[in-house]
Structure formats: structure tokens, C-alpha cells
Enzyme design. Structure first.
Site, PDB file in Angstrom:
ATOM      1  N   PHE A 250     -34.015  14.697  68.436  1.00 15.62           N
ATOM      2  CA  PHE A 250     -34.091  13.364  67.825  1.00 15.62           C
ATOM      3  C   PHE A 250     -34.565  12.325  68.831  1.00 15.62           C
ATOM      4  O   PHE A 250     -33.996  11.242  68.979  1.00 15.62           O
ATOM      5  CB  PHE A 250     -32.715  12.953  67.272  1.00 15.62           C
ATOM      6  CG  PHE A 250     -32.833  12.282  65.929  1.00 15.62           C
ATOM      7  CD1 PHE A 250     -33.026  13.036  64.786  1.00 15.62           C
ATOM      8  CD2 PHE A 250     -32.795  10.901  65.804  1.00 15.62           C
ATOM      9  CE1 PHE A 250     -33.174  12.424  63.545  1.00 15.62           C
ATOM     10  CE2 PHE A 250     -32.941  10.273  64.576  1.00 15.62           C
ATOM     11  CZ  PHE A 250     -33.121  11.043  63.450  1.00 15.62           C
ATOM     12  N   CYS A 261     -32.356   6.754  54.137  1.00 13.59           N
ATOM     13  CA  CYS A 261     -31.025   6.534  54.738  1.00 13.59           C
ATOM     14  C   CYS A 261     -31.040   5.637  55.964  1.00 13.59           C
ATOM     15  O   CYS A 261     -30.396   4.592  55.975  1.00 13.59           O
ATOM     16  CB  CYS A 261     -30.409   7.877  55.132  1.00 13.59           C
ATOM     17  SG  CYS A 261     -30.013   8.887  53.721  1.00 13.59           S
TER      18      CYS A 261
HETATM   19  C1  UDX Z   1     -30.937  10.836  58.169  1.00 15.64           C
HETATM   20  C2  UDX Z   1     -29.882  11.403  59.144  1.00 15.64           C
HETATM   21  O1  UDX Z   1     -30.498  12.245  60.109  1.00 15.64           O
HETATM   22  C3  UDX Z   1     -28.850  12.160  58.368  1.00 15.64           C
HETATM   23  O2  UDX Z   1     -27.853  12.651  59.252  1.00 15.64           O
HETATM   24  C4  UDX Z   1     -28.245  11.212  57.373  1.00 15.64           C
HETATM   25  O3  UDX Z   1     -27.207  11.801  56.678  1.00 15.64           O
HETATM   26  C5  UDX Z   1     -29.319  10.702  56.428  1.00 15.64           C
HETATM   27  O4  UDX Z   1     -30.336  10.064  57.175  1.00 15.64           O
HETATM   28  P1  UDX Z   1     -33.119  11.810  57.021  1.00 15.64           P
HETATM   29  O5  UDX Z   1     -33.342  10.431  56.467  1.00 15.64           O
HETATM   30  O6  UDX Z   1     -33.272  12.969  56.111  1.00 15.64           O
HETATM   31  O7  UDX Z   1     -31.648  11.938  57.638  1.00 15.64           O
HETATM   32  O8  UDX Z   1     -34.175  11.975  58.193  1.00 15.64           O
HETATM   33  P2  UDX Z   1     -34.164  12.129  59.785  1.00 15.64           P
HETATM   34  O9  UDX Z   1     -34.590  13.492  60.136  1.00 15.64           O
HETATM   35  O10 UDX Z   1     -32.929  11.613  60.354  1.00 15.64           O
HETATM   36  O11 UDX Z   1     -35.376  11.151  60.161  1.00 15.64           O
HETATM   37  C6  UDX Z   1     -35.274   9.761  59.890  1.00 15.64           C
HETATM   38  C7  UDX Z   1     -36.510   9.052  60.362  1.00 15.64           C
HETATM   39  O12 UDX Z   1     -36.582   9.071  61.769  1.00 15.64           O
HETATM   40  C8  UDX Z   1     -37.821   9.651  59.877  1.00 15.64           C
HETATM   41  O13 UDX Z   1     -38.736   8.639  59.552  1.00 15.64           O
HETATM   42  C9  UDX Z   1     -38.289  10.460  61.056  1.00 15.64           C
HETATM   43  O14 UDX Z   1     -39.677  10.662  61.095  1.00 15.64           O
HETATM   44  C10 UDX Z   1     -37.824   9.594  62.201  1.00 15.64           C
HETATM   45  N1  UDX Z   1     -37.645  10.359  63.439  1.00 15.64           N
HETATM   46  C11 UDX Z   1     -36.705  11.346  63.500  1.00 15.64           C
HETATM   47  C12 UDX Z   1     -38.419  10.066  64.560  1.00 15.64           C
HETATM   48  O15 UDX Z   1     -39.259   9.163  64.519  1.00 15.64           O
HETATM   49  N2  UDX Z   1     -38.228  10.776  65.698  1.00 15.64           N
HETATM   50  C13 UDX Z   1     -37.301  11.777  65.792  1.00 15.64           C
HETATM   51  O16 UDX Z   1     -37.183  12.374  66.883  1.00 15.64           O
HETATM   52  C14 UDX Z   1     -36.527  12.071  64.660  1.00 15.64           C
END
Ligand code: UDX
Length: 434
Positions: A250, A261
Site C-alpha cells: 500500500f 470507501c
Molecule cells: C479500501 C480499504 O483498503 C479497505 O480496507 C476498506 O474496507 C475499503 O476501502 P478499496 O476501496 O477496495 O478498499 O481499495 P484500496 O485497494 O484500498 O485502494 C483505494 C485507492 O487507493 C485506490 O484508488 C487505489 O488505486 C489507491 N492506491 C492503493 C494507491 O494509489 N496506491 C496503493 O499502493 C494502494
């Protein structure tokens, strides 16, 4: 709760449907109520309303085995169920606060239909204190129903796996008996269960999302700084991520976080904190940094195109991240919207998304998207884009320029294919930069 018991689930959205099918897989008999008639009809025909790996197979399996059924009536889902999950939306009000009116309406409706001693489980993401307020709300209409908080931590694109093998389960309640009953649902999964009170459980969910938001804004800021001081973010992250306190997960820089979310829940927690008299400054800064990231990407695209007015921009990916067909609060769309407003034409493709806004021209193939384009923008980190032959991409474009908002492509390979390449926090690569 023992396998074979009936469980009601109100709401067949991401959280509700995946929870319902996870519980069916654990051996419970599930009744799901869904208010949207089209979605309900589709589910009854064993059609999934959104793409999620593994979901279709689970639905087919449990619908065929009659372990899950769908109804329009919340009371139908609730009345014979000793446990009912509430998984309805908590959209944002104008000030960012969570709008709890749907949760409240549903609770008012189902609680009186439930037998004394039943458990009402709140899966929807709600501000700290909501469960206690809901318990007080049903004091007269359902005095013997206990409200328990059991927040959902699933990630879209991995929702089924996250539900079947959760990292942790957080259960907040008042009586040990009610907490035990919810914990018993997870007895087949090897996971850690955190038992606590309702407000602590609710804050745990929000804190998890807020932490992820802060982490991403931090990493995006570091990437932006790497550009300013001529450092390389990939190597910074390698060194940073090797610290076991930090870790490498992450931590990918990009155009800002999106989805249904993280942005909404961050704003909701900020608003809930303010209501409680606490200024959550760290989170406020993370949100502001995220809001600034898409315009920053537009600046890069403008520099690559020369001018946006009349430019043709190819966009690879519009989903808010890879692995989903969801475009809610997608950074790709934030960027595309600004590009279109500034006179560029955006031609996009996405392997999963079917629903595009009108300001985008849609094509099926990544190569068709780049035909005659002035800039290629990589907006979602779909692995399929790595299989496209970059030399052919360059040959089809008016000018070989890439703005890789996800650092998906290999910068040197892009340069070898003749591209001027910029990523996020990476050193530019390519003929014009050498
Ligand atoms: C998120 C949380 O991870 C999850 O635990 C919660 O319950 C709901 O919200 P989600 O919205 O499915 O899950 O996506 P996630 O994988 O967390 O990514 C969120 C955003 O961050 C996306 O736009 C993704 O592209 C971005 N992101 C994620 C990054 O820019 N870099 C990363 O390293 C990880």
C-alpha cells in the site's frame, strides 16, 4: 450460531452481497433483501451486479444449493433470522458527514420484526457512536434486540478472499453473549478476533481507512518531492519498505486514492471528529493532498501535450484501481474531467468498465485508444496494459509521449520504444529527456 441457522442480510451491495455469500459458504442459510428491483431480479437469475473475482461462482453455487435467496422485503429477511446484518449505504452529506438516514430507516423497519434475543449486526461503515445511538433508538420498539458492530474491511477486487479469509475480525458489542454469537460465524476461518465495545469497533474501521489515506498521501507527497529534488521514488520505496515498521504494501504513488470507501470514509471521519470537538489535522492534510494530486497529473499531461486545448489524450484504464469495474471517485475520471473541460478529447479503454461518462470516447482496444493521440495516460494499473507492444503504440500515436500515473510501465523500455516517459516520482526517461 451453528451452520444451518438462518441469517438475514439487508442490502446486496458490495459489502452485503459478499458478506452474504461468505456466510453461505460457511454453511448458513441466507436471506438477502434488496430494494433495487433490477438488481434483485438479476440476483434471482444468478447475475452478479458488479464484477468481483470469484463472486459469480459463489452465487451460482449457493443459489443452486438454495443456501441463499433474495427478497424485496427487509422484514422477510429479518423476521425468522436470529441474526441480521445491515449492509446498506451510508452516503456523504454535503458537509462530508455520513448520512445515516438509510441505516436508521432500515433499523426502524427490521428491529421490531426480530425475535427477542436476536442480534442486529451493523456492517455498514458508520461514525463512532452510531451503534450506541441505534441501540437507544430501538429501546422501545425492540428492547431485546442487541446491536453489534462488525465492520467490513474487504478490498474491492479481493472481496471474496478478504471475506473468506479475513486478516482480522472486529466485533463491538455490550453483552459477551452477543459478541460470542457473531464470533461463532468466523469459527471456520483462521483469523484474529478483536472483541470490544461498539464505538471502539466503529473507530477501528475508520482509523484503518484513515491510516491508509494518510499513508497514500504521504507516499504521493514523497513522490512529488522526489521529482523536485531529482530522486527516484522506486528506490526510495524499496529502502523505506524494508523497514518492518513500514512495510512495502500500500505504498504505490499515483494520481490519488479513489473508490467508494477511502475518500468518503476519510471525509466522514474528519466530520465526525469535528462534531466531537477534535480537529483531525493529519487526516485533513491527507485529504487536501489527495485533492491536489489529480490537478498535478493534469499539469504533467499538459506539459507532455504542449497545450490541452485540442489535444487528443489516450487513457488506459478508468476503473479506480485494477481488479474492479468500479469508477466511483476514480482518479482517472477526475483527471479526464479536467482534461475535457480544458478542451482535450479523451479516448479511453478499460478491460472491465462498461459504464463511462459522456465526456469520454470509449474504445475496446488499447491500441485503438492511442491512434493519433498526442499523449498516452496510464490511469489504472491493469496488468493487461503491460502486454501491449510499446513500439506499436508509438507508431500509432501522433507524438510518442506517456504520462504513467501509476508507474505501471518500465520507464527504460518505454524510452527504448521511442517514448518520452514521465511517471510519478520517477525520473523522466526518453529521447527528449536525455
Ligand atoms: C479500501 C480499504 O483498503 C479497505 O480496507 C476498506 O474496507 C475499503 O476501502 P478499496 O476501496 O477496495 O478498499 O481499495 P484500496 O485497494 O484500498 O485502494 C483505494 C485507492 O487507493 C485506490 O484508488 C487505489 O488505486 C489507491 N492506491 C492503493 C494507491 O494509489 N496506491 C496503493 O499502493 C494502494
Amino acid at each position: 450460531m451453528t451452520p444451518g441457522s438462518q441469517i438475514g442480510v439487508v442490502g446486496a451491495g458490495y459489502v452485503g452481497l459478499v458478506t452474504a455469500l461468505g456466510l453461505a459458504e460457511a454453511g448458513f442459510d441466507i436471506v438477502v433483501s434488496e430494494a433495487d428491483g433490477r438488481r434483485l431480479d438479476g440476483l434471482r437469475r444468478q447475475e452478479i451486479p458488479f464484477f468481483e473475482p470469484g463472486l459469480f461462482d459463489l452465487l451460482t453455487k449457493h443459489a443452486t444449493q438454495r443456501r441463499i435467496r433474495f427478497t424485496a422485503s427487509n422484514a422477510d429477511a429479518a423476521q425468522a433470522s436470529p441474526m441480521v446484518f445491515i449492509a446498506v449505504p451510508t452516503p456523504a452529506n454535503e458537509n462530508g458527514d455520513a448520512d445515516l438516514s438509510i441505516v436508521e430507516r432500515v433499523v426502524d423497519e427490521v428491529a421490531p420484526t426480530m425475535a427477542p434475543g436476536s442480534v442486529l449486526v451493523i456492517k455498514s461503515t458508520v461514525p463512532p457512536g452510531t451503534g450506541d445511538r441505534l441501540q437507544a433508538r430501538i429501546a422501545v420498539i425492540a428492547p431485546d434486540v442487541e446491536v453489534v458492530s462488525n465492520p467490513e474491511f474487504l478490498r474491492q477486487g479481493r472481496a471474496v478472499a478478504d471475506t473468506l479469509q479475513p486478516d482480522r475480525v472486529v466485533i463491538g458489542g455490550v453483552s459477551e453473549a452477543a459478541i460470542d454469537r457473531v464470533a461463532s460465524l468466523y469459527s471456520g476461518a483462521s483469523t484474529r478476533i478483536v472483541r470490544t465495545d461498539r464505538t471502539t469497533a466503529e473507530l477501528t474501521k475508520h482509523a484503518a481507512n484513515a491510516y491508509l489515506a494518510v499513508r497514500l498521501s504521504f507516499v504521493n507527497a514523497t513522490a512529488n518531492l522526489a521529482e523536485a529534488v531529482d530522486a527516484d521514488i522506486d528506490e526510495v520505496l524499496e529502502g523505506l519498505g524494508l523497514d518492518p515498521r513500514i512495510g512495502r504494501g500500500f505504498l504505490s504513488p499515483g494520481p490519488g486514492f479513489g473508490g467508494s470507501c477511502l475518500p468518503k470514509d476519510s471525509r466522514a471521519l474528519l466530520a465526525a471528529a469535528a462534531d466531537a470537538g477534535f480537529d483531525f489535522g493529519v487526516l485533513r492534510a491527507a485529504i487536501a493532498a489527495n485533492d491536489a494530486q489529480a490537478p498535478r497529473m493534469v499539469d504533467k499531461i499538459e506539459r507532455a501535450a504542449g497545450t490541452l486545448d485540442g489535444a487528443r489524450v489516450a487513457m488506459w484504464g478508468v476503473a479506480f484501481k485494477a481488479g474492479t469495474d468500479d469508477t466511483r471517485e476514480s482518479p482517472a475520471l477526475r483527471v479526464a474531467r479536467i482534461l475535457a473541460d480544458r478542451g482535450a478529447s479523451v479516448v479511453a479503454c478499460d478491460p472491465m468498465v462498461t459504464d463511462f461518462p459522456t465526456f469520454i470516447t470509449v474504445v475496446d482496444d488499447p491500441l485503438d485508444a492511442v491512434d493519433g493521440a498526442d499523449v498516452l495516460v496510464v490511469a489504472t494499473e491493469w496488468p493487461a496494459f503491460l502486454d501491449v507492444e510499446l513500439k506499436e503504440v508509438a507508431a500509432r500515436m501522433a507524438r510518442p509521449r506517456i504520462v504513467d500515473m501509476r508507474n505501471l510501465l518500465d520507464a527504460d523500455e518505454a524510452a527504448r520504444a521511442g517514448f518520452d516517459y514521465v511517471g510519478v516520482g520517477r525520473r523522466p526517461a526518453g529521447p527528449a529527456f536525455t
